[in-house]
Scaffold this motif. Sequence first.
Motif, short mmCIF file in Angstrom:
data_model
loop_
_atom_site.label_atom_id
_atom_site.label_comp_id
_atom_site.label_asym_id
_atom_site.label_seq_id
_atom_site.Cartn_x
_atom_site.Cartn_y
_atom_site.Cartn_z
N LEU A 126 13.36 11.83 -4.79
CA LEU A 126 12.55 10.77 -5.40
C LEU A 126 12.98 9.39 -4.91
CD1 LEU A 126 12.27 12.06 -9.08
CD2 LEU A 126 10.45 11.92 -7.38
N VAL A 127 14.28 9.19 -4.76
CA VAL A 127 14.77 7.90 -4.24
C VAL A 127 14.24 7.66 -2.83
CG1 VAL A 127 16.82 6.65 -3.50
CG2 VAL A 127 16.82 7.82 -5.70
N ASP A 128 14.29 8.69 -1.99
CA ASP A 128 13.80 8.54 -0.61
C ASP A 128 12.30 8.30 -0.55
OD1 ASP A 128 16.32 8.84 0.45
OD2 ASP A 128 16.13 11.02 0.73
N VAL A 129 11.55 8.97 -1.42
CA VAL A 129 10.09 8.89 -1.37
C VAL A 129 9.57 7.62 -2.04
CG1 VAL A 129 7.94 9.98 -2.13
CG2 VAL A 129 9.80 11.38 -1.23
N LEU A 130 10.19 7.21 -3.17
CA LEU A 130 9.65 6.12 -3.98
C LEU A 130 10.41 4.80 -3.83
CD1 LEU A 130 8.99 8.09 -7.30
CD2 LEU A 130 7.38 7.60 -5.45
N SER A 131 11.41 4.76 -2.99
CA SER A 131 12.18 3.53 -2.80
C SER A 131 11.27 2.39 -2.34
CB SER A 131 13.29 3.75 -1.78
OG SER A 131 13.95 2.53 -1.48
N ILE A 132 11.55 1.19 -2.83
CA ILE A 132 10.74 0.03 -2.44
C ILE A 132 11.04 -0.40 -1.01
CG2 ILE A 132 12.36 -1.75 -3.22
CD1 ILE A 132 9.89 -3.27 -4.34
N ASN A 133 12.20 0.01 -0.50
CA ASN A 133 12.57 -0.31 0.88
C ASN A 133 12.51 0.95 1.74
OD1 ASN A 133 13.21 -3.06 0.31
ND2 ASN A 133 15.18 -2.39 -0.54
N GLY A 134 11.38 1.14 2.37
CA GLY A 134 11.25 2.26 3.29
C GLY A 134 10.79 3.56 2.67
N GLY A 135 10.49 3.58 1.37
CA GLY A 135 10.01 4.80 0.74
C GLY A 135 8.63 5.19 1.27
N ALA A 136 8.41 6.49 1.46
CA ALA A 136 7.16 6.95 2.06
C ALA A 136 5.95 6.54 1.21
CB ALA A 136 7.21 8.47 2.23
N PHE A 137 6.08 6.63 -0.11
CA PHE A 137 4.95 6.31 -0.99
C PHE A 137 4.58 4.83 -0.89
CE2 PHE A 137 3.05 5.14 -5.08
CZ PHE A 137 2.05 6.11 -5.19
N ASN A 138 5.58 3.96 -0.95
CA ASN A 138 5.30 2.52 -0.87
C ASN A 138 4.82 2.12 0.52
OD1 ASN A 138 5.75 1.34 -3.48
ND2 ASN A 138 7.91 1.84 -3.26
N GLN A 139 5.29 2.78 1.54
CA GLN A 139 4.78 2.50 2.88
C GLN A 139 3.30 2.86 2.99
OE1 GLN A 139 7.30 4.53 5.70
NE2 GLN A 139 8.71 2.80 5.85
N ALA A 140 2.91 3.96 2.33
CA ALA A 140 1.50 4.35 2.32
C ALA A 140 0.66 3.32 1.57
CB ALA A 140 1.35 5.73 1.69
N LEU A 141 1.19 2.80 0.46
CA LEU A 141 0.47 1.77 -0.29
C LEU A 141 0.30 0.50 0.55
CD1 LEU A 141 2.06 1.98 -3.89
CD2 LEU A 141 -0.12 2.90 -3.12
N VAL A 144 -2.49 0.35 3.20
CA VAL A 144 -3.88 0.11 2.76
C VAL A 144 -4.00 -1.20 2.00
CG1 VAL A 144 -4.50 2.55 2.72
CG2 VAL A 144 -3.50 1.52 0.68
N GLY A 145 -2.97 -2.05 2.11
CA GLY A 145 -3.04 -3.39 1.52
C GLY A 145 -2.64 -3.50 0.07
N ILE A 146 -2.00 -2.46 -0.49
CA ILE A 146 -1.57 -2.49 -1.89
C ILE A 146 -0.09 -2.86 -1.94
CG2 ILE A 146 -1.31 -1.14 -4.01
CD1 ILE A 146 -3.58 0.63 -3.05
N PRO A 147 0.30 -3.81 -2.81
CA PRO A 147 1.72 -4.20 -2.89
C PRO A 147 2.60 -3.02 -3.31
CG PRO A 147 0.32 -5.77 -4.05
CD PRO A 147 -0.54 -4.60 -3.71
N PRO A 148 3.83 -2.95 -2.82
CA PRO A 148 4.73 -1.85 -3.20
C PRO A 148 5.09 -1.90 -4.67
CG PRO A 148 5.93 -3.53 -1.99
CD PRO A 148 4.47 -3.90 -1.90
N ILE A 149 5.39 -0.74 -5.23
CA ILE A 149 5.76 -0.62 -6.65
C ILE A 149 7.26 -0.39 -6.74
CG2 ILE A 149 5.43 0.68 -8.77
CD1 ILE A 149 2.65 1.46 -7.74
#
Length: 298
Positions: A126-141, A144-149
Amino acid sequence: MKINKKDLTFFHLLVAPGVLVLLLFSYLPMFGIVIAFQNFNPSKGFIFSEWVGFEHVRFLFELPDTMGTIRNTIEISLMKIVAGLVVPVVFALFLNEARIMWFKRTVQSLVYLPHFLSWVILGGILVDVLSINGGAFNQALQSVGIPPIFFFGDEFWFRIMIVVSDVWKEFGFSTIVYLAALTGINPALYEAAAIDGATRWKRTLYITIPGILPVIVLMSTLSLGNVLNAGFDQIFNLYNPMVISSTDIIDTYIYRMGLIQAQYGLATAIGLIKSVIGFVLIVISYRLASRYANYRIF
């Protein structure tokens, strides 16, 4: 029929290691409850430590963090219980409609797999996927122009992540229970409904859901005993000082008081109160399960 005592002795020997482990790790530690009523000093032991009665209980409710911790525990537990009941039922209903057996079995195995993984492993994922710095989920956001969470720094999003990740880990196990209940519904009911012109949705609404309703009621009532268990392993591996005010639960509170601050008496008092309330809730849940779902252990 005559019972062979030698056979019974063999079975008793098979059971003996489990009973011994139960006694050593579940019943013998209960004598440590006396620490809740002592100013416990490890060098003096149980016998010679100063007896303070209910002083720790009184002091516990004078601490400013206590009520917030209890509130966090109940809120997180209720969110997990509700989501953990709704998601498996809906998923089981959809999966039950699948007609390709290899696909159904594959999906069932895949959703069940996270149940066997520890939160140490899943926490790292979860840390790797949802991290605000380099996380896959935030990179996907961001793509498409959505600010990271900031999942690990925002109290609202951290709670959402806690509930969603817990459901993702455990709903596969509950899904198997509901799929088993679905197999107990008489196929003739579906055939009769189809002949009468009932759509698939109508058959689900008036046959499938009522057919598994006793199991849903049973699982709901039994979950009442976990109201004060918000998931120590998960929260301990994921939380941090930025979100501690909204995610600190009873178990993490006990950990800090007992092992970090060495306030053994206070930590034991908290654990004892939690155990007593949990025992009462379990008794109530079994009474409700016996009354509304005809479920009995004894």
